[in-house]
Write a protein that holds these residues in place. Sequence first.
Motif, PDB file in Angstrom:
ATOM      1  N   LEU A 243       0.617  -1.256   0.079  1.00  0.00           N
ATOM      2  CA  LEU A 243       0.071  -0.183   0.110  1.00  0.00           C
ATOM      3  C   LEU A 243       0.820   1.349   0.114  1.00  0.00           C
ATOM      4  CD1 LEU A 243      -2.764   1.172   0.210  1.00  0.00           C
ATOM      5  CD2 LEU A 243      -2.533   1.368   2.528  1.00  0.00           C
ATOM      6  N   ILE A 244       1.724   1.305   0.913  1.00  0.00           N
ATOM      7  CA  ILE A 244       2.588   2.600   0.919  1.00  0.00           C
ATOM      8  C   ILE A 244       3.486   2.578  -0.311  1.00  0.00           C
ATOM      9  CG2 ILE A 244       4.778   3.562   2.101  1.00  0.00           C
ATOM     10  CD1 ILE A 244       3.600   2.281   4.743  1.00  0.00           C
ATOM     11  N   PHE A 245       4.178   1.515  -0.834  1.00  0.00           N
ATOM     12  CA  PHE A 245       4.763   1.604  -1.891  1.00  0.00           C
ATOM     13  C   PHE A 245       4.187   2.215  -3.100  1.00  0.00           C
ATOM     14  CE2 PHE A 245       6.035  -0.564  -6.060  1.00  0.00           C
ATOM     15  CZ  PHE A 245       7.296   0.118  -5.988  1.00  0.00           C
ATOM     16  N   SER A 246       2.782   1.570  -3.355  1.00  0.00           N
ATOM     17  CA  SER A 246       2.070   2.035  -4.531  1.00  0.00           C
ATOM     18  C   SER A 246       1.551   3.300  -4.558  1.00  0.00           C
ATOM     19  CB  SER A 246       0.711   1.201  -4.864  1.00  0.00           C
ATOM     20  OG  SER A 246      -0.009   1.158  -3.436  1.00  0.00           O
ATOM     21  N   LEU A 247       1.305   3.990  -3.309  1.00  0.00           N
ATOM     22  CA  LEU A 247       0.716   5.373  -3.030  1.00  0.00           C
ATOM     23  C   LEU A 247       1.927   6.301  -3.397  1.00  0.00           C
ATOM     24  CD1 LEU A 247      -1.515   5.186   0.001  1.00  0.00           C
ATOM     25  CD2 LEU A 247      -1.995   5.655  -2.237  1.00  0.00           C
TER      26      LEU A 247
ATOM     27  N   TYR B 133       4.905   5.689  -4.962  1.00  0.00           N
ATOM     28  CA  TYR B 133       5.226   5.565  -6.248  1.00  0.00           C
ATOM     29  C   TYR B 133       4.420   6.425  -7.168  1.00  0.00           C
ATOM     30  CZ  TYR B 133       6.731   3.413 -10.767  1.00  0.00           C
ATOM     31  OH  TYR B 133       7.201   3.443 -12.226  1.00  0.00           O
ATOM     32  N   MET B 134       2.860   6.164  -7.060  1.00  0.00           N
ATOM     33  CA  MET B 134       2.004   7.084  -7.898  1.00  0.00           C
ATOM     34  C   MET B 134       2.224   8.607  -7.763  1.00  0.00           C
ATOM     35  SD  MET B 134      -2.086   7.334  -7.450  1.00  0.00           S
ATOM     36  CE  MET B 134      -1.886   8.122  -5.787  1.00  0.00           C
ATOM     37  N   ILE B 135       2.305   8.915  -6.543  1.00  0.00           N
ATOM     38  CA  ILE B 135       2.632  10.517  -6.246  1.00  0.00           C
ATOM     39  C   ILE B 135       3.990  10.871  -6.957  1.00  0.00           C
ATOM     40  CG2 ILE B 135       3.080  12.074  -4.594  1.00  0.00           C
ATOM     41  CD1 ILE B 135       1.368  10.450  -2.526  1.00  0.00           C
ATOM     42  N   VAL B 136       5.233  10.259  -6.862  1.00  0.00           N
ATOM     43  CA  VAL B 136       6.398  10.474  -7.454  1.00  0.00           C
ATOM     44  C   VAL B 136       6.132  10.601  -8.952  1.00  0.00           C
ATOM     45  CG1 VAL B 136       8.837  10.135  -7.707  1.00  0.00           C
ATOM     46  CG2 VAL B 136       7.585   9.792  -5.458  1.00  0.00           C
ATOM     47  N   GLU B 137       5.599   9.514  -9.510  1.00  0.00           N
ATOM     48  CA  GLU B 137       5.524   9.404 -10.931  1.00  0.00           C
ATOM     49  C   GLU B 137       4.557  10.377 -11.498  1.00  0.00           C
ATOM     50  OE1 GLU B 137       6.429   7.468 -13.653  1.00  0.00           O
ATOM     51  OE2 GLU B 137       8.289   7.150 -12.217  1.00  0.00           O
ATOM     52  N   LEU B 138       3.672  10.652 -10.887  1.00  0.00           N
ATOM     53  CA  LEU B 138       2.470  11.713 -11.405  1.00  0.00           C
ATOM     54  C   LEU B 138       3.019  13.270 -11.156  1.00  0.00           C
ATOM     55  CD1 LEU B 138      -0.963  10.500 -10.240  1.00  0.00           C
ATOM     56  CD2 LEU B 138       0.068  10.386 -12.376  1.00  0.00           C
ATOM     57  N   SER B 139       3.825  13.418 -10.246  1.00  0.00           N
ATOM     58  CA  SER B 139       4.519  14.794 -10.111  1.00  0.00           C
ATOM     59  C   SER B 139       5.822  14.993 -10.828  1.00  0.00           C
ATOM     60  CB  SER B 139       4.830  14.926  -8.563  1.00  0.00           C
ATOM     61  OG  SER B 139       5.830  14.171  -8.381  1.00  0.00           O
ATOM     62  N   GLY B 140       6.298  13.918 -11.333  1.00  0.00           N
ATOM     63  CA  GLY B 140       7.465  13.786 -12.226  1.00  0.00           C
ATOM     64  C   GLY B 140       8.733  14.499 -11.647  1.00  0.00           C
ATOM     65  N   LEU B 141       8.907  14.450 -10.276  1.00  0.00           N
ATOM     66  CA  LEU B 141       9.978  14.826  -9.487  1.00  0.00           C
ATOM     67  C   LEU B 141      11.229  14.124 -10.155  1.00  0.00           C
ATOM     68  CD1 LEU B 141       8.484  14.813  -5.887  1.00  0.00           C
ATOM     69  CD2 LEU B 141       8.969  16.773  -7.602  1.00  0.00           C
ATOM     70  N   LEU B 142      11.388  12.924 -10.409  1.00  0.00           N
ATOM     71  CA  LEU B 142      12.746  12.331 -10.819  1.00  0.00           C
ATOM     72  C   LEU B 142      12.982  11.953 -12.532  1.00  0.00           C
ATOM     73  CD1 LEU B 142      12.653  10.082  -7.960  1.00  0.00           C
ATOM     74  CD2 LEU B 142      13.791  12.135  -7.861  1.00  0.00           C
ATOM     75  N   LYS B 143      11.804  12.740 -13.170  1.00  0.00           N
ATOM     76  CA  LYS B 143      12.129  12.479 -14.444  1.00  0.00           C
ATOM     77  C   LYS B 143      12.687  13.697 -15.200  1.00  0.00           C
ATOM     78  CE  LYS B 143       7.928  10.604 -15.084  1.00  0.00           C
ATOM     79  NZ  LYS B 143       6.738  10.183 -15.890  1.00  0.00           N
ATOM     80  N   THR B 144      13.204  13.432 -16.294  1.00  0.00           N
ATOM     81  CA  THR B 144      13.551  14.724 -17.018  1.00  0.00           C
ATOM     82  C   THR B 144      12.511  14.700 -18.429  1.00  0.00           C
ATOM     83  OG1 THR B 144      15.327  13.462 -18.315  1.00  0.00           O
ATOM     84  CG2 THR B 144      16.025  14.624 -16.572  1.00  0.00           C
TER      85      THR B 144
ATOM     86  N   ALA C 224       8.969   2.793   1.648  1.00  0.00           N
ATOM     87  CA  ALA C 224       8.193   1.609   2.095  1.00  0.00           C
ATOM     88  C   ALA C 224       9.068   0.842   3.261  1.00  0.00           C
ATOM     89  CB  ALA C 224       7.531   0.991   0.928  1.00  0.00           C
ATOM     90  N   LEU C 225       9.924   0.405   2.681  1.00  0.00           N
ATOM     91  CA  LEU C 225      10.853  -0.404   3.824  1.00  0.00           C
ATOM     92  C   LEU C 225      11.023   0.429   5.000  1.00  0.00           C
ATOM     93  CD1 LEU C 225      13.421  -2.151   1.645  1.00  0.00           C
ATOM     94  CD2 LEU C 225      11.583  -3.197   3.137  1.00  0.00           C
ATOM     95  N   MET C 226      11.400   1.713   4.896  1.00  0.00           N
ATOM     96  CA  MET C 226      11.671   2.367   6.271  1.00  0.00           C
ATOM     97  C   MET C 226      10.081   2.525   6.967  1.00  0.00           C
ATOM     98  SD  MET C 226      14.292   5.285   5.389  1.00  0.00           S
ATOM     99  CE  MET C 226      13.617   6.175   3.969  1.00  0.00           C
ATOM    100  N   SER C 227       9.327   2.664   6.383  1.00  0.00           N
ATOM    101  CA  SER C 227       7.864   2.778   7.174  1.00  0.00           C
ATOM    102  C   SER C 227       7.580   1.677   7.741  1.00  0.00           C
ATOM    103  CB  SER C 227       6.902   3.413   6.104  1.00  0.00           C
ATOM    104  OG  SER C 227       6.757   2.389   5.054  1.00  0.00           O
ATOM    105  N   LEU C 228       7.947   0.633   7.138  1.00  0.00           N
ATOM    106  CA  LEU C 228       7.753  -0.624   8.152  1.00  0.00           C
ATOM    107  C   LEU C 228       8.145  -0.542   9.439  1.00  0.00           C
ATOM    108  CD1 LEU C 228       7.937  -3.476   5.530  1.00  0.00           C
ATOM    109  CD2 LEU C 228       5.811  -2.366   6.469  1.00  0.00           C
ATOM    110  N   ALA C 229       9.094   0.009   9.750  1.00  0.00           N
ATOM    111  CA  ALA C 229       9.648   0.249  11.205  1.00  0.00           C
ATOM    112  C   ALA C 229       8.826   1.074  11.995  1.00  0.00           C
ATOM    113  CB  ALA C 229      11.219   0.817  11.173  1.00  0.00           C
ATOM    114  N   ASN C 230       8.021   1.652  11.379  1.00  0.00           N
ATOM    115  CA  ASN C 230       7.046   2.590  12.362  1.00  0.00           C
ATOM    116  C   ASN C 230       5.958   1.767  12.637  1.00  0.00           C
ATOM    117  OD1 ASN C 230       5.725   4.470  13.723  1.00  0.00           O
ATOM    118  ND2 ASN C 230       5.924   6.035  12.124  1.00  0.00           N
TER     119      ASN C 230
END
Length: 83
Positions: free
Chosen positions: A26-30, A32-43, A62-68
């Motif tokens: 759930l965290i990974f997909s959300l 990933y969707m936010i980063v892809e739609l915003s285009g932060l890491l794409k040229t 997502a891996l770091m959020s599993l610790a919380n």
Amino acid sequence: MDTFTTGFFSLLSQYGFFDLILPFLLIFSLIYMIVELSGLLKTSNDDPVGRKLSALFSFSFALMSLANQNLIIWLLSFIPNAS
């Protein structure tokens, strides 16, 4: 419910599907969707390196959020029949 579905859900719960895998997906997909739609890491729109960076960032977040554990408990309260 019949015994097959009850046994199946108890097996999933026993292996930690609802406690680890489901919140991770759930965290990974959300993220990933936010980063892809915003285009932060794409040229550009078809930048394969940007897509890989987005996936790597989402995976590590997502891996770091599993610790919380508070976040996981909060997420599981929104998923019906999670435990």
